[in-house]
Scaffold this active site. Structure first.
Site, short mmCIF file in Angstrom:
data_model
loop_
_atom_site.label_atom_id
_atom_site.label_comp_id
_atom_site.label_asym_id
_atom_site.label_seq_id
_atom_site.Cartn_x
_atom_site.Cartn_y
_atom_site.Cartn_z
CD GLU A 150 37.46 23.61 49.56
OE1 GLU A 150 36.34 23.20 49.30
OE2 GLU A 150 37.92 24.82 48.97
N GLY A 192 28.23 19.70 52.64
CA GLY A 192 27.13 19.92 51.35
C GLY A 192 27.27 19.26 50.24
CG MET A 212 34.59 19.26 46.71
SD MET A 212 35.24 20.85 47.43
CE MET A 212 36.47 21.52 46.45
CD GLU A 213 34.58 24.05 45.10
OE1 GLU A 213 33.54 23.44 45.84
OE2 GLU A 213 35.39 24.96 45.23
CG ASN A 214 35.49 17.30 43.50
OD1 ASN A 214 36.42 17.88 44.31
ND2 ASN A 214 34.64 16.61 44.10
CG HIS A 235 27.42 26.78 46.05
ND1 HIS A 235 27.50 27.67 46.97
CD2 HIS A 235 28.65 26.41 46.11
CE1 HIS A 235 28.69 27.90 48.08
NE2 HIS A 235 29.55 26.94 47.21
CD GLU A 236 29.16 22.74 45.49
OE1 GLU A 236 30.30 22.96 45.23
OE2 GLU A 236 28.72 22.85 46.66
CG HIS A 292 32.47 26.74 43.43
ND1 HIS A 292 33.12 27.64 43.89
CD2 HIS A 292 31.72 26.41 44.62
CE1 HIS A 292 33.00 27.58 45.11
NE2 HIS A 292 32.14 26.85 45.60
CD GLU A 311 33.12 27.81 48.84
OE1 GLU A 311 31.91 28.05 48.57
OE2 GLU A 311 33.68 27.01 48.29
ZN LIG Z 1 31.35 26.44 47.30
#
Ligand SMILES: [Zn+2]
Length: 854
Positions: free
Chosen positions: A131, A274, A276-278, A308-309, A312, A331
């Site tokens: 990203e 922190g 990443m939402e792969n 959080h992830e 997503h 986000e």
């Molecule tokens: Zn995020």
């Protein structure tokens, strides 16, 4: 490199004529363990349609070499088709198959395919981070979020490795020393969301299953990965426990079955961000694997990121913003869900909204008062803009505004809107209007003016109570004054606080109302006795700065720590910090409040922010003539509270760290050395590896850590974390040579990964050493453009921020910053933005100092 900075117009044109069906991506990373191997083979075959046959377009690719390009069976010459950033193709058919074979580079900067060699055991680890637009460093593709496609990855890797990608593997074949993993095709996803994690990772597994409404059972294999050498510290059970609570919760709230099959969470080295939402393959910074004792605030922060992830997976991955203008759509939502989920999913982190009010919002207030602030819906012209937009507005202000929106439309309408949004736009791309549309349907409210006020304008309002009373001390009027360039509708609660029988400040009245315009009268307050404290925005429903009337401020000065409710207390702390930053409260008064009440602060996260803010108050906001006195007071306070803290508690550890950060005098440094040597002890305080490094940093900064001592500590902890800490200690020594070495290590070489750039900058820039670093201010401004053009934007951002001469708080530095800005109107807008923001920090410090002097 022309073509590297994809513009919004180019992306729109490309999406206007193309629809991508599938990618097959084959990567051969069998060479990765060989340090001499700089590249790996990457072969992409993409099937796509074109609505204007005969037209031309391009793929994005950043690779040292392109070996072949074949379009619909026709061979193109890479020497002419590839310009270093794009593969140009023309004469498209209605249906096309394109194959690009390239040598792509292993990365050391955290973008693309990052390669890391573990100093502890020599093992090699790989992971990708893409990203907003770095998949093109690993395979040729149409790098924009709205050209979604199904991806099938095949990865050849050393036989002993584990390899993960977004989907499950379907087939594994072994040939000699290599093992080839074939992964199932993904559902349609964006290029920036694809991922590969490969190496001899340690893997913990678990399983989640759930009965769905249609009677079927959803099965989700779970795993958590980290480097082998971190395995002894890996509390995978805790992580997977939060994961399962989160999956329960989001299925309840979102009513859409998790769409990506399995759920891997990899904790990876030298990660720049922190997490990443792969989809199905989330990556986290491995600092979330705690090698030493940390406070519960760190566990809460990690659990927040896990949720959080996970949010997503729906908001961002299933439904994706069309372009980076609407980055906030995903986000802000995920940021809100991180805190909301900690409570709603019944994790043990029940103070999540306190943390949000106190820490997340502080980030938003800071960013929103820069001259460079922007509306939550941003104007993102190109990828450089996009990279700087991962900021406090997009995350924290956006999440704060969503919290206000929930108060405004009600949580039922909000979540029903989210459910419709997922179903309606699954596997597609959206813009702001799509979200507002469903929320208007479910709430029945017109959100256009709300959106115009909150999403399409910048800046933060200040709300101030105005109280008048009669001779008996009864309220004749309580009004809420609103300041700011744009006045907004605020749904708020007003808390009236008085002392109870035990002397604690407790809420005696709660009045909820809509604040609109410059002055709103709180009718319900009429005739009530004047309370000791009027707290606007109690419960933190809206996004604003809170001010106080004079009597309430007097109450806080005398008894801030006496507020019983922890959220109300956190709001009060946040408000007095904003007063200090705004030059309305002398820095020394803020320091006095911290020294007086922080010892009683029960919330560990709030305590840790108070520590950081008190240091900033002394380093930047205090009158320079008072700085030494302020620093001594902080260190004395740290020592006193450390001795009084409950043995073995998080608070004790926080005070020990604060002592290490503030130690200056002989008494403090003597204790630091004694703790390291084992000759001094604090009951219950374990001097573990991370605390040892914090203590060494104190000695190094004071010029009391010898080369051999630091080298011996590194030998005892020759790990990735140890190497970072060691680098910071070296850079922190108060000698011209140490500063020159740290400067040179970062500026004269582009070999350092981000983590080490950060460590060197942190050691170099210790505010108390401003006399030593002052001679770097002029070279800093001279080098800015060179750094920006020659380094990756991620590294350049670290350098521009890490070495800005913020500690040189004088008019001369301000003049130097202004001279650079005046002299470089044509510099990259993203670079100018950063310099403007740091310049603004400096101007703020000077205003605060003037207040403190007066
Ligand atoms: Zn995020």
């Amino acid at each position: 490199m022309p073509g590297k900075n994809l513009s919004r117009e180019e992306a729109q044109q490309r999406a206007g004529i193309l629809a991508v069906d599938s990618y097959r991506v084959r990567l051969d990373v069998t060479s990765a363990p060989d340090p001499a191997a700089a590249t790996f083979r990457s072969t992409t075959t993409v099937a796509f349609r074109c609505s204007q046959p005969g037209a031309g377009t391009f793929l994005d690719l950043l690779a040292p070499a392109v070996r072949s390009v074949t379009l619909n069976g026709r061979t193109l010459d890479p020497a002419t088709a590839y310009d270093g950033a794009r593969v140009h193709i023309d004469g498209l058919a209605a249906e096309n198959v394109l194959t690009v074979e390239a040598d792509c580079a292993y990365s050391r900067t955290g973008q693309g395919l990052h390669r890391f060699v573990d100093p502890a055991d020599g093992e090699t680890y790989l992971y990708t981070h893409f990203e907003p637009a770095d998949a093109r460093r690993v395979f040729a593709n149409f790098e924009q979020p709205d050209l979604k496609a199904a991806f099938s990855f095949t990865v050849a890797a050393p036989a002993a490795w584990d390899v993960r990608s977004n989907a499950v593997h379907e087939n594994v074949t072994v040939e000699g020393d290599a093992r080839t993993w074939e992964f199932a095709p993904t559902r349609p996803i964006s290029t920036y969301l694809t991922a590969v994690v490969a190496g001899p990772y340690h893997v913990a597994t678990d399983h989640y299953s759930r009965e769905l409404a249609d009677g079927t059972t959803l099965e989700i294999p779970l795993s958590a990965l980290c480097r082998k050498s971190l395995a002894p510290y890996f509390d995978a059970e805790e992580i997977l426990g939060v994961t399962k609570l989160g999956l329960d919760f989001f299925h309840e709230e979102f009513d859409y079955p998790y769409p990506f099959g399995k759920y891997d969470q990899a904790f990876v080295p030298e990660y720049n961000i922190g997490a990443m939402e792969n989809p199905g393959c989330v990556t986290f910074k491995e600092e979330f694997v705690f090698r030493s004792k940390v406070t519960d605030a760190a566990y809460e922060s990690r659990a927040n990121v896990v949720l959080h992830e996970m949010a997503h997976m729906w908001f961002g991955d299933l439904v994706t913003p069309r372009w980076w203008d609407d980055l906030w759509l995903k986000e802000s939502f995920a940021d809100f869900m991180g805190s909301y989920g900690l409570i709603g999913a019944h994790t043990r982190y029940s103070s999540a909204w306190v943390t949000f009010a106190n820490q997340r919002k502080a980030w938003a207030y800071e960013q929103d008062q820069f001259p460079t602030t922007h509306p939550i819906t941003a104007d993102i012209r190109d990828l450089e803009d996009a990279k700087l937009n991962f900021d406090g507005i997009t995350y924290a202000k956006g999440a704060s505004v969503l919290k206000q929106l929930v108060a405004y439309v009600g949580s039922d309408a909000f979540f029903e809107g989210a459910r419709r949004y997922f179903k309606r736009h699954a596997f597609g791309n959206t813009e702001l209007a799509d979200l507002l549309g469903v929320l208007e349907e479910t709430s029945g409210r017109d959100l256009k003016s709300w959106s115009a006020a909150w999403l399409q304008t910048a800046g933060v309002n200040a709300l101030t109570p105005q109280v008048t009373t009669d001779a008996e001390g009864r309220i004749t009027e309580l009004a809420v004054l609103q300041d700011g360039d744009v006045l907004r509708p605020h749904r708020i609660a007003v808390g009236l606080y008085d002392r109870d029988a035990d002397g604690a400040l407790v809420r005696t009245e709660r009045i909820e109302l809509d604040v609109t315009g410059a002055r709103t009268v709180v009718a319900e307050a009429l005739g009530r006795p004047r309370p000791a404290l009027v707290l606007l925005n109690d419960e933190d429903l809206t996004y604003c700065k809170i001010r106080f009337d004079a009597d309430s401020l007097e109450t806080l000065r005398g008894d801030l720590g006496g507020i019983r409710d922890e959220l109300a207390r956190a709001l009060a702390w946040s408000a007095v910090w904003n007063l200090t930053r705004d030059g309305l409260m002398p820095a020394r008064d803020y320091v006095a409040l911290v020294l007086r009440f922080a010892g009683r602060e029960g919330n560990i996260g709030v305590l840790q922010s108070l520590h950081a803010q008190a240091r900033t108050a002394v380093d930047l906001y205090a009158d320079p003539a008072w700085r030494a006195e302020g620093a001594r007071q902080l260190a004395d306070g740290a020592l006193r509270e450390l001795r009084e803290a409950v043995p073995g508690s998080d608070h004790q550890l926080a005070w020990a760290r604060f002592l290490a950060q503030t130690a200056g005098g002989a008494e403090h440094l003597g204790l630091v050395r004694g703790l390291l040597a084992g000759s001094a002890r604090i009951d219950g305080l374990e001097v573990d590896q991370e605390l040892r490094w914090a203590l060494w940093l104190a000695l190094a900064a004071a010029g009391q850590a010898g080369d051999e001592e630091l080298a011996a500590e590194l030998a005892a902890d020759n790990t990735a974390g140890g190497q970072r800490q060691y680098a910071q200690c070296l850079a922190a020594r108060p000698t011209p040579e140490a500063k020159a070495a740290a400067w040179s290590a970062v500026i004269d070489s582009d070999e350092l990964p981000g983590a080490l750039v950060r460590a060197n900058a942190a050691g170099f820039s210790i505010p108390a050493q401003r006399d030593l670093t002052s001679l770097y201010a002029a070279p800093y401004f001279k080098l800015l453009e060179k750094v920006w053009t020659e380094r990756s934007i991620e590294t350049a951002v670290l350098i521009v921020g890490g070495f800005f001469p913020i500690a040189q708080t004088g008019e001369q530095t301000l003049a130097e910053a202004d001279a650079w800005l005046d002299g470089h109107p044509q510099a990259a807008p993203a670079l100018r933005r950063l310099v403007l923001e740091h310049r603004d920090d400096l101007a703020r410090a000077l205003r605060a100092q003037a207040c403190d002097r007066a």
